[in-house]
Design a protein around this motif. Sequence first.
Motif, PDB file in Angstrom:
ATOM      1  N   ILE A  46      37.495  43.607  42.555  1.00  0.00           N
ATOM      2  CA  ILE A  46      38.687  44.184  43.165  1.00  0.00           C
ATOM      3  C   ILE A  46      39.877  43.337  42.719  1.00  0.00           C
ATOM      4  O   ILE A  46      39.732  42.129  42.456  1.00  0.00           O
ATOM      5  CB  ILE A  46      38.551  44.223  44.705  1.00  0.00           C
ATOM      6  CG1 ILE A  46      39.629  45.121  45.320  1.00  0.00           C
ATOM      7  CG2 ILE A  46      38.561  42.836  45.315  1.00  0.00           C
ATOM      8  CD1 ILE A  46      39.319  45.563  46.732  1.00  0.00           C
ATOM      9  N   ASP A  47      41.033  43.969  42.612  1.00  0.00           N
ATOM     10  CA  ASP A  47      42.238  43.237  42.226  1.00  0.00           C
ATOM     11  C   ASP A  47      42.598  42.248  43.338  1.00  0.00           C
ATOM     12  O   ASP A  47      42.671  42.607  44.512  1.00  0.00           O
ATOM     13  CB  ASP A  47      43.392  44.206  41.983  1.00  0.00           C
ATOM     14  CG  ASP A  47      44.651  43.477  41.583  1.00  0.00           C
ATOM     15  OD1 ASP A  47      44.646  42.821  40.533  1.00  0.00           O
ATOM     16  OD2 ASP A  47      45.644  43.553  42.343  1.00  0.00           O
ATOM     17  N   LYS A  48      42.805  40.998  42.965  1.00  0.00           N
ATOM     18  CA  LYS A  48      43.090  39.950  43.935  1.00  0.00           C
ATOM     19  C   LYS A  48      44.361  40.257  44.728  1.00  0.00           C
ATOM     20  O   LYS A  48      44.394  40.102  45.951  1.00  0.00           O
ATOM     21  CB  LYS A  48      43.208  38.602  43.220  1.00  0.00           C
ATOM     22  CG  LYS A  48      43.421  37.413  44.135  1.00  0.00           C
ATOM     23  CD  LYS A  48      43.389  36.116  43.317  1.00  0.00           C
ATOM     24  CE  LYS A  48      43.673  34.925  44.180  1.00  0.00           C
ATOM     25  NZ  LYS A  48      45.103  34.609  44.249  1.00  0.00           N
ATOM     26  N   GLY A  49      45.394  40.707  44.063  1.00  0.00           N
ATOM     27  CA  GLY A  49      46.641  41.049  44.741  1.00  0.00           C
ATOM     28  C   GLY A  49      46.461  42.188  45.736  1.00  0.00           C
ATOM     29  O   GLY A  49      47.010  42.168  46.844  1.00  0.00           O
ATOM     30  N   TYR A  50      45.682  43.191  45.346  1.00  0.00           N
ATOM     31  CA  TYR A  50      45.399  44.321  46.241  1.00  0.00           C
ATOM     32  C   TYR A  50      44.641  43.839  47.475  1.00  0.00           C
ATOM     33  O   TYR A  50      44.964  44.210  48.597  1.00  0.00           O
ATOM     34  CB  TYR A  50      44.584  45.393  45.507  1.00  0.00           C
ATOM     35  CG  TYR A  50      44.198  46.561  46.378  1.00  0.00           C
ATOM     36  CD1 TYR A  50      45.058  47.639  46.551  1.00  0.00           C
ATOM     37  CD2 TYR A  50      42.978  46.574  47.045  1.00  0.00           C
ATOM     38  CE1 TYR A  50      44.712  48.698  47.368  1.00  0.00           C
ATOM     39  CE2 TYR A  50      42.615  47.633  47.861  1.00  0.00           C
ATOM     40  CZ  TYR A  50      43.490  48.695  48.017  1.00  0.00           C
ATOM     41  OH  TYR A  50      43.147  49.740  48.840  1.00  0.00           O
ATOM     42  N   ALA A  75      39.510  29.334  35.899  1.00  0.00           N
ATOM     43  CA  ALA A  75      38.836  28.088  36.261  1.00  0.00           C
ATOM     44  C   ALA A  75      38.232  28.137  37.660  1.00  0.00           C
ATOM     45  O   ALA A  75      37.372  27.341  37.995  1.00  0.00           O
ATOM     46  CB  ALA A  75      39.817  26.927  36.176  1.00  0.00           C
ATOM     47  N   GLU A  76      38.724  29.056  38.490  1.00  0.00           N
ATOM     48  CA  GLU A  76      38.178  29.189  39.835  1.00  0.00           C
ATOM     49  C   GLU A  76      37.951  30.663  40.139  1.00  0.00           C
ATOM     50  O   GLU A  76      38.533  31.534  39.510  1.00  0.00           O
ATOM     51  CB  GLU A  76      39.095  28.548  40.874  1.00  0.00           C
ATOM     52  CG  GLU A  76      40.485  29.118  40.923  1.00  0.00           C
ATOM     53  CD  GLU A  76      41.401  28.377  41.892  1.00  0.00           C
ATOM     54  OE1 GLU A  76      41.122  27.213  42.235  1.00  0.00           O
ATOM     55  OE2 GLU A  76      42.398  28.971  42.300  1.00  0.00           O
ATOM     56  N   SER A  77      37.089  30.910  41.109  1.00  0.00           N
ATOM     57  CA  SER A  77      36.739  32.276  41.472  1.00  0.00           C
ATOM     58  C   SER A  77      37.107  32.544  42.921  1.00  0.00           C
ATOM     59  O   SER A  77      37.098  31.634  43.756  1.00  0.00           O
ATOM     60  CB  SER A  77      35.235  32.507  41.293  1.00  0.00           C
ATOM     61  OG  SER A  77      34.861  32.270  39.953  1.00  0.00           O
ATOM     62  N   HIS A  78      37.397  33.797  43.203  1.00  0.00           N
ATOM     63  CA  HIS A  78      37.763  34.227  44.552  1.00  0.00           C
ATOM     64  C   HIS A  78      36.807  35.338  44.962  1.00  0.00           C
ATOM     65  O   HIS A  78      36.522  36.246  44.171  1.00  0.00           O
ATOM     66  CB  HIS A  78      39.202  34.738  44.582  1.00  0.00           C
ATOM     67  CG  HIS A  78      40.191  33.763  44.019  1.00  0.00           C
ATOM     68  ND1 HIS A  78      40.705  32.730  44.754  1.00  0.00           N
ATOM     69  CD2 HIS A  78      40.721  33.653  42.785  1.00  0.00           C
ATOM     70  CE1 HIS A  78      41.527  32.030  43.999  1.00  0.00           C
ATOM     71  NE2 HIS A  78      41.547  32.573  42.785  1.00  0.00           N
ATOM     72  N   VAL A  97      32.454  40.832  47.065  1.00  0.00           N
ATOM     73  CA  VAL A  97      33.048  41.220  45.795  1.00  0.00           C
ATOM     74  C   VAL A  97      33.924  40.102  45.246  1.00  0.00           C
ATOM     75  O   VAL A  97      34.568  39.377  46.012  1.00  0.00           O
ATOM     76  CB  VAL A  97      33.866  42.539  45.968  1.00  0.00           C
ATOM     77  CG1 VAL A  97      35.061  42.341  46.870  1.00  0.00           C
ATOM     78  CG2 VAL A  97      34.302  43.111  44.631  1.00  0.00           C
ATOM     79  N   ALA A  98      33.933  39.966  43.941  1.00  0.00           N
ATOM     80  CA  ALA A  98      34.847  39.030  43.287  1.00  0.00           C
ATOM     81  C   ALA A  98      36.237  39.665  43.269  1.00  0.00           C
ATOM     82  O   ALA A  98      36.385  40.863  43.032  1.00  0.00           O
ATOM     83  CB  ALA A  98      34.384  38.741  41.865  1.00  0.00           C
ATOM     84  N   ALA A  99      37.237  38.851  43.545  1.00  0.00           N
ATOM     85  CA  ALA A  99      38.630  39.302  43.509  1.00  0.00           C
ATOM     86  C   ALA A  99      39.289  38.608  42.318  1.00  0.00           C
ATOM     87  O   ALA A  99      39.355  37.381  42.272  1.00  0.00           O
ATOM     88  CB  ALA A  99      39.342  38.957  44.814  1.00  0.00           C
ATOM     89  N   ILE A 100      39.730  39.402  41.349  1.00  0.00           N
ATOM     90  CA  ILE A 100      40.351  38.827  40.150  1.00  0.00           C
ATOM     91  C   ILE A 100      41.708  39.478  39.907  1.00  0.00           C
ATOM     92  O   ILE A 100      41.983  40.577  40.393  1.00  0.00           O
ATOM     93  CB  ILE A 100      39.454  38.981  38.893  1.00  0.00           C
ATOM     94  CG1 ILE A 100      39.262  40.449  38.522  1.00  0.00           C
ATOM     95  CG2 ILE A 100      38.109  38.311  39.106  1.00  0.00           C
ATOM     96  CD1 ILE A 100      38.600  40.650  37.172  1.00  0.00           C
ATOM     97  N   ASP A 101      42.527  38.797  39.170  1.00  0.00           N
ATOM     98  CA  ASP A 101      43.852  39.300  38.831  1.00  0.00           C
ATOM     99  C   ASP A 101      43.710  40.374  37.756  1.00  0.00           C
ATOM    100  O   ASP A 101      43.308  40.078  36.632  1.00  0.00           O
ATOM    101  CB  ASP A 101      44.716  38.146  38.335  1.00  0.00           C
ATOM    102  CG  ASP A 101      46.128  38.569  37.960  1.00  0.00           C
ATOM    103  OD1 ASP A 101      46.503  39.737  38.207  1.00  0.00           O
ATOM    104  OD2 ASP A 101      46.861  37.723  37.424  1.00  0.00           O
ATOM    105  N   LEU A 102      44.014  41.606  38.125  1.00  0.00           N
ATOM    106  CA  LEU A 102      43.949  42.721  37.173  1.00  0.00           C
ATOM    107  C   LEU A 102      45.332  43.141  36.685  1.00  0.00           C
ATOM    108  O   LEU A 102      45.500  44.229  36.150  1.00  0.00           O
ATOM    109  CB  LEU A 102      43.237  43.923  37.820  1.00  0.00           C
ATOM    110  CG  LEU A 102      41.762  43.731  38.150  1.00  0.00           C
ATOM    111  CD1 LEU A 102      41.207  44.950  38.887  1.00  0.00           C
ATOM    112  CD2 LEU A 102      40.953  43.457  36.895  1.00  0.00           C
ATOM    113  N   SER A 103      46.318  42.237  36.827  1.00  0.00           N
ATOM    114  CA  SER A 103      47.686  42.605  36.440  1.00  0.00           C
ATOM    115  C   SER A 103      47.797  42.912  34.951  1.00  0.00           C
ATOM    116  O   SER A 103      48.585  43.777  34.554  1.00  0.00           O
ATOM    117  CB  SER A 103      48.683  41.517  36.845  1.00  0.00           C
ATOM    118  OG  SER A 103      48.383  40.299  36.209  1.00  0.00           O
ATOM    119  N   GLY A 119      40.646  48.258  41.362  1.00  0.00           N
ATOM    120  CA  GLY A 119      39.404  47.564  41.070  1.00  0.00           C
ATOM    121  C   GLY A 119      38.643  48.218  39.938  1.00  0.00           C
ATOM    122  O   GLY A 119      39.084  49.209  39.353  1.00  0.00           O
ATOM    123  N   ILE A 120      37.484  47.639  39.663  1.00  0.00           N
ATOM    124  CA  ILE A 120      36.612  48.124  38.591  1.00  0.00           C
ATOM    125  C   ILE A 120      35.202  48.283  39.143  1.00  0.00           C
ATOM    126  O   ILE A 120      34.658  47.346  39.743  1.00  0.00           O
ATOM    127  CB  ILE A 120      36.597  47.143  37.400  1.00  0.00           C
ATOM    128  CG1 ILE A 120      38.006  47.018  36.802  1.00  0.00           C
ATOM    129  CG2 ILE A 120      35.582  47.582  36.342  1.00  0.00           C
ATOM    130  CD1 ILE A 120      38.145  45.924  35.755  1.00  0.00           C
TER     131      ILE A 120
END
Length: 143
Positions: A46-50, A75-78, A97-103, A119-120
């Motif tokens: 999922i998008d971290k910002g969302y 370097a780090e995971s959310h 779910v992993a939250a990553i920057d999808l910008s 998200g993906i």
Amino acid sequence: MKKKENAVKILLLELGKGGYHIFFNLKVNGKSCRFLIDTGASSSVIDKGYFEKNFGKKNLTTIKEGTHGLHSSTAESHFGKIKELQIGKRKINNYKVAAIDLSHVNQLYANLKRPKISGILGSDLMVKYKMVIDYGDSKIVLP
């Protein structure tokens, strides 16, 4: 009596000559959002910002372990917990779910005048729930 099929409409959009991306709508904790279907992604994200905007930054856990994708590395995971992920009639409860920057992905879509994604959907959920992409009828089927 025949059981009604659980299917969700997909949108197949051409990006360039002969290249396509597949999108669909689902619900995350009751909120409707748009996801990209990526059969080559090992995990759904999922998008971290969302996530921060809709469910709170305090609901994310950060660990000092990197994540790697096709076009990015961190370097780090959310991680966050989605109380309910709903795809069609299928409800998946307490999904970590992993939250990553999808910008960078959403910037590409903005340049192409396409809606952004939240998200993906990756192969983890597709395999677990035996989802089938039906290109002919523009749907994803969940048995």
